[in-house]
Motif scaffolding. Structure first.
Motif, mmCIF file in Angstrom:
data_model
loop_
_atom_site.group_PDB
_atom_site.id
_atom_site.type_symbol
_atom_site.label_atom_id
_atom_site.label_comp_id
_atom_site.label_asym_id
_atom_site.label_seq_id
_atom_site.Cartn_x
_atom_site.Cartn_y
_atom_site.Cartn_z
ATOM 1 N N VAL A 186 70.050 78.281 -2.891
ATOM 2 C CA VAL A 186 69.930 77.605 -1.600
ATOM 3 C C VAL A 186 69.759 78.634 -0.482
ATOM 4 N N ALA A 187 70.445 79.761 -0.598
ATOM 5 C CA ALA A 187 70.324 80.805 0.423
ATOM 6 C C ALA A 187 68.899 81.341 0.492
ATOM 7 N N ASP A 188 68.271 81.551 -0.684
ATOM 8 C CA ASP A 188 66.891 82.051 -0.699
ATOM 9 C C ASP A 188 65.929 81.012 -0.129
ATOM 10 N N LEU A 189 66.148 79.761 -0.466
ATOM 11 C CA LEU A 189 65.304 78.701 0.093
ATOM 12 C C LEU A 189 65.478 78.630 1.607
ATOM 13 N N ALA A 190 66.718 78.772 2.061
ATOM 14 C CA ALA A 190 66.973 78.742 3.500
ATOM 15 C C ALA A 190 66.294 79.919 4.198
ATOM 16 N N ASP A 191 66.305 81.088 3.566
ATOM 17 C CA ASP A 191 65.606 82.250 4.129
ATOM 18 C C ASP A 191 64.126 81.940 4.314
ATOM 19 N N ALA A 192 63.526 81.305 3.287
ATOM 20 C CA ALA A 192 62.093 80.978 3.343
ATOM 21 C C ALA A 192 61.812 79.957 4.440
ATOM 22 N N ILE A 193 62.670 78.957 4.548
ATOM 23 C CA ILE A 193 62.494 77.930 5.588
ATOM 24 C C ILE A 193 62.606 78.558 6.971
ATOM 25 N N ALA A 194 63.576 79.451 7.139
ATOM 26 C CA ALA A 194 63.749 80.127 8.432
ATOM 27 C C ALA A 194 62.553 81.018 8.743
ATOM 28 N N GLU A 195 62.003 81.654 7.723
ATOM 29 C CA GLU A 195 60.835 82.514 7.932
ATOM 30 C C GLU A 195 59.636 81.696 8.419
ATOM 31 N N ILE A 196 59.440 80.522 7.832
ATOM 32 C CA ILE A 196 58.333 79.648 8.244
ATOM 33 C C ILE A 196 58.639 79.016 9.597
ATOM 34 N N GLY A 197 59.868 78.531 9.742
ATOM 35 C CA GLY A 197 60.284 77.892 10.981
ATOM 36 C C GLY A 197 59.910 76.421 11.044
ATOM 37 N N PHE A 198 60.807 75.624 11.612
ATOM 38 C CA PHE A 198 60.520 74.179 11.724
ATOM 39 C C PHE A 198 61.489 73.502 12.675
ATOM 40 N N GLU A 199 60.952 72.587 13.454
ATOM 41 C CA GLU A 199 61.748 71.661 14.253
ATOM 42 C C GLU A 199 60.977 70.357 14.359
ATOM 43 N N CYS A 200 61.612 69.238 14.016
ATOM 44 C CA CYS A 200 60.938 67.942 14.086
ATOM 45 C C CYS A 200 60.662 67.596 15.544
ATOM 46 N N THR A 201 59.413 67.252 15.851
ATOM 47 C CA THR A 201 59.028 66.861 17.212
ATOM 48 C C THR A 201 58.961 65.351 17.380
ATOM 49 N N ARG A 202 59.248 64.623 16.304
ATOM 50 C CA ARG A 202 59.203 63.146 16.316
ATOM 51 C C ARG A 202 57.807 62.633 16.698
ATOM 52 N N CYS A 203 56.791 63.355 16.218
ATOM 53 C CA CYS A 203 55.416 62.945 16.524
ATOM 54 C C CYS A 203 54.991 61.733 15.707
#
Length: 220
Positions: free
Chosen positions: A16-33
């Protein structure tokens, strides 16, 4: 190609830590589009939902099975009278007359929201990410970015800062979804028997066996 069982073992061993690292590297925030909940051009919204998730949504909404899910259209053929027939291997969330997810709604300001947010399926909880293991699905087409085993799919919220807590929560859910997808794929494979449906009939093969579009068992 690795077997589904081998891929399932890999999914269970994901960090989970490695997956979280990858998600943080890509970056994301829902804009509710609402783009991930609505039809694209002439293509209706398609989000894979597991059989037990359909039942959970039924319990949360008191809806009929058909109000929650529909046969995934891939693999089905259109009939002369505008219907469909054939066999498919997944359920998709039901859509409205516009092709949008039937659980999507917009407020007076045009801001989108999920009306079953607390009970939404794993594919919705983890969008726009998926795990690059054979036997797992890629929602909304091919990946537009990736880091390690994490794939990111088209979304205007990509590239935005995400907190470590949110990245780890997303990672844990993403791992759960990868495991569930592979367990479902193995179940479908093990339960599958050609149904040879009559003309105009639709059969969905899931991990619980062959079913009719209303979720009842298909009797051969």
């Amino acid at each position: 190609m690795d077997s589904l069982e081998s891929e399932l073992d890999r999914a269970r061993d994901l960090s989970v830590a490695d997956l979280a690292d990858a998600i943080a590297e890509i970056g994301f925030e829902c804009t509710r589009c609402g783009a991930c909940c609505t039809a694209e051009d002439d293509d209706p919204h398609t989000a894979t939902v597991f059989p037990d998730e359909v039942r959970e949504l039924q319990a949360a909404t008191d809806y009929d099975f058909r109000d929650v899910a529909r046969p995934m259209p891939y693999g089905l053929t259109e009939t002369d009278d505008g219907g469909v027939e054939g066999e498919t291997f997944e359920w998709a969330l039901q859509t409205d007359s516009c092709g949008d997810c039937s659980f999507y709604a917009e407020d007076d300001d045009g801001v989108g929201a999920c009306t079953v947010h607390e009970d939404r399926p794993l594919v919705c909880q983890t969008y726009p990410f998926s795990v690059a293991l054979a036997g797992t699905s890629q929602p909304m087409g091919e990946a537009v970015d990736e880091a390690g085993l994490v794939r990111a799919h088209e979304c205007e919220g990509l590239g935005r800062d995400i907190s470590r807590d949110d990245a780890e929560a997303m990672a844990a859910t993403l791992k759960e979804r990868a495991i569930r997808e592979l367990e479902e794929a193995i179940g479908v494979r093990d339960e599958y028997e050609p149904a040879n449906p009559r003309s105009g009939a639709v059969v969905v093969h899931d991990s619980e066996g062959a079913k009719r579009p209303d979720g009842s068992a298909y009797e051969r």
